[in-house]
Design an enzyme around this catalytic site. Structure first.
Site, PDB file in Angstrom:
ATOM      1  N   ARG A 132      46.542  43.682  49.285  1.00 34.80           N
ATOM      2  CA  ARG A 132      45.802  43.517  48.037  1.00 34.80           C
ATOM      3  C   ARG A 132      46.708  42.801  47.037  1.00 34.80           C
ATOM      4  O   ARG A 132      47.927  43.027  47.003  1.00 34.80           O
ATOM      5  CB  ARG A 132      45.353  44.867  47.486  1.00 34.80           C
ATOM      6  CG  ARG A 132      44.247  45.524  48.327  1.00 34.80           C
ATOM      7  CD  ARG A 132      43.739  46.780  47.654  1.00 34.80           C
ATOM      8  NE  ARG A 132      42.747  47.470  48.491  1.00 34.80           N
ATOM      9  CZ  ARG A 132      41.434  47.294  48.399  1.00 34.80           C
ATOM     10  NH1 ARG A 132      40.950  46.442  47.510  1.00 34.80           N
ATOM     11  NH2 ARG A 132      40.608  47.956  49.180  1.00 34.80           N
ATOM     12  N   HIS A 175      33.302  45.816  48.546  1.00 37.55           N
ATOM     13  CA  HIS A 175      32.282  45.567  47.532  1.00 37.55           C
ATOM     14  C   HIS A 175      31.318  44.479  47.997  1.00 37.55           C
ATOM     15  O   HIS A 175      30.100  44.608  47.815  1.00 37.55           O
ATOM     16  CB  HIS A 175      32.944  45.137  46.219  1.00 37.55           C
ATOM     17  CG  HIS A 175      33.431  46.269  45.379  1.00 37.55           C
ATOM     18  ND1 HIS A 175      34.405  47.145  45.793  1.00 37.55           N
ATOM     19  CD2 HIS A 175      33.075  46.663  44.116  1.00 37.55           C
ATOM     20  CE1 HIS A 175      34.637  48.032  44.830  1.00 37.55           C
ATOM     21  NE2 HIS A 175      33.840  47.770  43.818  1.00 37.55           N
ATOM     22  N   HIS A 182      41.258  41.923  45.473  1.00 38.49           N
ATOM     23  CA  HIS A 182      41.092  41.171  46.714  1.00 38.49           C
ATOM     24  C   HIS A 182      41.519  39.729  46.526  1.00 38.49           C
ATOM     25  O   HIS A 182      41.462  39.189  45.409  1.00 38.49           O
ATOM     26  CB  HIS A 182      39.632  41.185  47.188  1.00 38.49           C
ATOM     27  CG  HIS A 182      39.156  42.515  47.661  1.00 38.49           C
ATOM     28  ND1 HIS A 182      39.638  43.111  48.810  1.00 38.49           N
ATOM     29  CD2 HIS A 182      38.235  43.366  47.148  1.00 38.49           C
ATOM     30  CE1 HIS A 182      39.032  44.274  48.977  1.00 38.49           C
ATOM     31  NE2 HIS A 182      38.186  44.456  47.989  1.00 38.49           N
TER      32      HIS A 182
END
Length: 346
Positions: free
Chosen positions: A79, A114, A167
């Site tokens: 990340r 997501h 991300h």
């Protein structure tokens, strides 16, 4: 690969610094694109509009979230909020980026949950609206509005994840493509009503399947807690690292929701309202009442012990479908029926 990740940091820097007035917009978009929002908002809203669509949203949410968990274990993926420190990127090309409370998720980053989970779960809603519009609108441009809205929203969710340093762009792209494909494949095949044992076995299969994969990878020497260590190390504030961002939190949510769906569909309350007609006003009341119950339930505190947290999370999301499918419609239908005047015989 380093150049690709560096380009992702540069994109996040541009989003944070070039359009500072968009910060609250990105934060709201990432909240609306959170997989938990599927359970909290989209599932109840879709169910009270159409039982078939609502159940499809729930099924696709829990299956794709389970797949996303497994994909992240297999693909790893840094990340941005920790990679900039671990890679030494700050010392090579200092970036003007900062974290947010939503940045510090503890799971691996690839693919974006997501984008993948929300993209798949919103597919049946988009197709249902498209079919409804197609029967009423003659203009081709009007008929493509639901598809355009779907794509625009998911693109905004992807940009918000880059903005938050949650991300990299390639992880967002992988999530968008995977989510759309899964939504297209799964929506026509979602089971509506089966035996209670089917839902119990599905819940058990989700738990045992993920546990088997986890312990197999662990036995092979893979440390699947590596991302939790990095998130705890590089998150600016310890309180931003939440228990509900741990990988097994989503597993307990999905297995609980699968079991809860079966319990709800076989409950006496659901049996009474299954063939009942609810008017538009009653459906709006159901949605308001459901959100009024689910909101406080979602905001309840969590036990500090990790094992108790998983048990609590499982029980909470087992209750979730029971409230939406059975208890709330039964309450609204019962009280509405009591308010109707008696029918006089002629």
């Amino acid at each position: 690969m380093e150049s690709t990740l560096g380009a992702g940091i540069a994109m996040a820097e541009a989003l944070q610094n070039q359009l500072p007035w968009m910060e609250n917009v990105w934060l709201w978009v990432t909240f609306l694109g959170d997989p938990k929002s599927l359970f909290l908002f989209y599932f109840p809203a879709a169910y009270y509009a159409s039982r078939r669509v609502g159940i499809a949203v729930l099924w696709i949410s829990l299956i794709t979230e389970w797949l996303n968990l497994v994909f992240k274990w297999l693909l790893f993926g840094d990340r941005p909020f920790w990679w900039v420190h671990e890679s030494g990127y700050y010392s090579q090309a200092p970036a003007q980026v900062h974290q947010f409370p939503a940045s510090c998720e503890t799971g691996p980053g690839s693919p974006s949950g997501h984008c993948m989970i929300t993209g798949a779960a919103l597919w049946p809603i988009m197709t249902a609206i498209s079919s409804h519009v197609a029967t009423r609108a003659h203009s081709r441009w009007v008929r493509v509005i639901p598809s355009l809205a779907y794509c625009t929203f998911l693109l905004a969710v992807g940009l918000s994840r880059v903005f938050l340093l949650a991300h990299f762009p390639h992880q967002v792209l992988a999530g968008l493509i995977t989510g759309a494909m899964l939504g297209w494949l799964m929506a026509p095949r979602v089971p509506m009503e089966r035996e209670l044992s089917f839902y119990g076995l599905t819940s058990l299969a989700l738990l045992l399947g993920a546990s088997l994969i986890y312990w197999t990878l662990f036995t092979l020497g893979l440390d699947l807690s590596w991302s939790i260590s990095l998130a705890s190390k590089w998150c600016e504030r310890p309180e931003w690292v939440h228990l509900d961002s741990r990988p097994f939190a989503s597993l307990s949510r999905d297995s609980g929701a699968a079991l809860g769906l079966g319990i709800a569909l076989h409950s006496p309350c659901y049996a009474q309202v299954r063939r009942a007609y609810l008017g538009h006003g009653q459906k709006v009341v159901c949605l308001v009442l459901a959100l009024g119950l689910l909101g406080p339930l979602d905001w309840l505190g969590y036990p500090p012990q990790i094992s108790l947290f998983y048990i609590f999370n499982f029980l909470k999301y087992t209750l979730w479908p029971c409230l939406v499918l059975a208890l709330v419609p039964w309450v609204v239908h019962t009280f509405s029926a009591q308010e109707l005047p008696p029918v006089r015989s002629s």
